[in-house]
Design a protein around this motif. Structure first.
Motif, mmCIF file in Angstrom:
data_model
loop_
_atom_site.group_PDB
_atom_site.id
_atom_site.type_symbol
_atom_site.label_atom_id
_atom_site.label_comp_id
_atom_site.label_asym_id
_atom_site.label_seq_id
_atom_site.Cartn_x
_atom_site.Cartn_y
_atom_site.Cartn_z
ATOM 1 N N VAL B 192 12.711 -104.162 -103.810
ATOM 2 C CA VAL B 192 12.601 -103.812 -105.234
ATOM 3 C C VAL B 192 12.530 -102.297 -105.406
ATOM 4 O O VAL B 192 13.207 -101.706 -106.251
ATOM 5 N N THR B 195 15.877 -100.719 -105.014
ATOM 6 C CA THR B 195 16.720 -100.922 -106.203
ATOM 7 C C THR B 195 16.309 -99.961 -107.315
ATOM 8 O O THR B 195 17.156 -99.367 -107.990
ATOM 9 N N ASP B 196 14.991 -99.808 -107.505
ATOM 10 C CA ASP B 196 14.507 -98.912 -108.569
ATOM 11 C C ASP B 196 14.824 -97.443 -108.282
ATOM 12 O O ASP B 196 14.989 -96.647 -109.198
#
Lengths: 240, 240
Positions: B192, B195-196
């Protein structure tokens, strides 16, 4: 008959950025030499799908056997398994046999087989598994490509699992003579020797130590008697 | 603007046979990272003319800059200079400028510039010389390919001669966090995060030590503030 040929593909930004020094290449090179398989090329590429797929296709077509190292763990940057499937137009998903290995392992350790760990059970449909006695998550073989982990202890264990299944040629034998003279002094006679023994490979590896030049002369081949003959002449030529 | 790209070609049977462990790749990788040049690929090939010529052509076409290591000494197995000339359809012979460097060096040392040593003055017509403060025999540059010696001390000196002439990009910055948990435990949140922060490169490098699993998480990029932001979140996520 010439020995079978092999190539290695090292996958990992950490090598190319200089953060980590690769150890697997040196290990595999030594193992293949003992097993009579000629390692002809090594490529190191980054964690980039296009680069991995292109290298796998090129090396698989050009050599008898290919070994890859790295990129088969549980994290987002582990993309090797999917790249191998893409290179061979194979389908890939979590496979029951690999999943069972992981499930039993994490059950034993009281850990959860979560979504991330399940990524390590993603195996192409046509692959056979490579045993991993160190940390269980398997490597795999598709066609002539053996896909292995990058962590050196695991890589070495997987090489040990795969090597006995491969047909080797005659082991490459070698003898080395250290000559404490500069290459420029010995190159002439050495070139003549290499021509006279053109069935052997005669390499000169220069070094510099404490300000003095020298070279290790390595004579390699598959016929011990021929190597001895060349070494005898080399010593006669340069031990004066 | 993306950084310039580079590739390295290591020439030498001694690496592929497992006799010698390559050191030049690791040195060059670190130097290029500091200089803001992205090392994208390394190939290791044997002392084989066809293999060397093919690799030089492929890497020279695919990347901004190519560095080669090995095969420019005085012995019969040193064939790199001739291969570079062949790859670029360049003429090669003993060149006056390189010969003068060697003549002066051997005169100083009271040694003979014999036929073997003169091989080190074989330089392609269109090349510019690379200074070698260690042992004088020069490297050379043809188009975007820098041809350097394989002996680490000499290789490193030649890299130091060439690097200041190349335009680098922003140096690659990195921060590392060691997390003493298995990759399988951290892979979900780490994905995550990646991705951020998709403008950064976030790599997970697992290790196994004393029977325990852990991973070094390396966050790389060119913007220090963004790296700090990602590292702050990484620590908040995993230091509990």
């Amino acid at each position: 008959m010439p020995n079978p040929t092999a190539a290695m593909l090292v996958i990992g930004d950490e090598i190319l950025s200089g953060r980590t020094r690769d150890a697997n290449m040196h290990h595999l090179a030594g193992q293949l030499t003992e097993h009579g398989i000629d390692l002809k090329e090594v490529r190191v590429v980054s964690d980039d799908a296009d680069a991995i797929v292109a290298a796998v296709k090129a090396l698989s077509a050009a050599f008898d056997t290919v070994f890859t190292s790295g990129g088969i763990g549980p994290t987002h940057d582990d993309i090797t398994a999917d790249c191998i499937a893409a290179a061979f137009d194979d389908h890939i998903d979590v496979r029951a046999d690999a999943r069972a290995l992981l499930q039993a392992h994490y059950d034993r350790n009281g850990q959860e087989l979560n979504e991330a760990r399940l990524r390590m059970a993603r195996i192409p449909d046509t692959a056979t598994l490579i045993e991993n006695p160190v940390s269980i998550a398997p490597g795999f073989t598709v066609q002539n490509v053996h896909v292995m982990a990058g962590v050196p202890r695991v890589f070495e264990a997987m090489v040990a699992s795969v090597l006995p299944t491969l047909t080797g040629g005659a082991p490459l034998l070698s003898e080395t003579l250290r000559i404490d003279r500069g290459e420029g002094d010995i190159a002439g006679p050495l070139g003549v020797l290499a021509t006279d023994f053109d069935d052997l490979s005669i390499g000169s590896y220069p070094f510099q130590k404490d300000g003095k030049y020298g070279a290790n002369i390595v004579i390699r081949g598959q016929d011990a008697a021929r190597i001895d003959a060349a070494m005898t002449r080399l010593k006669a030529e340069f031990s004066a």
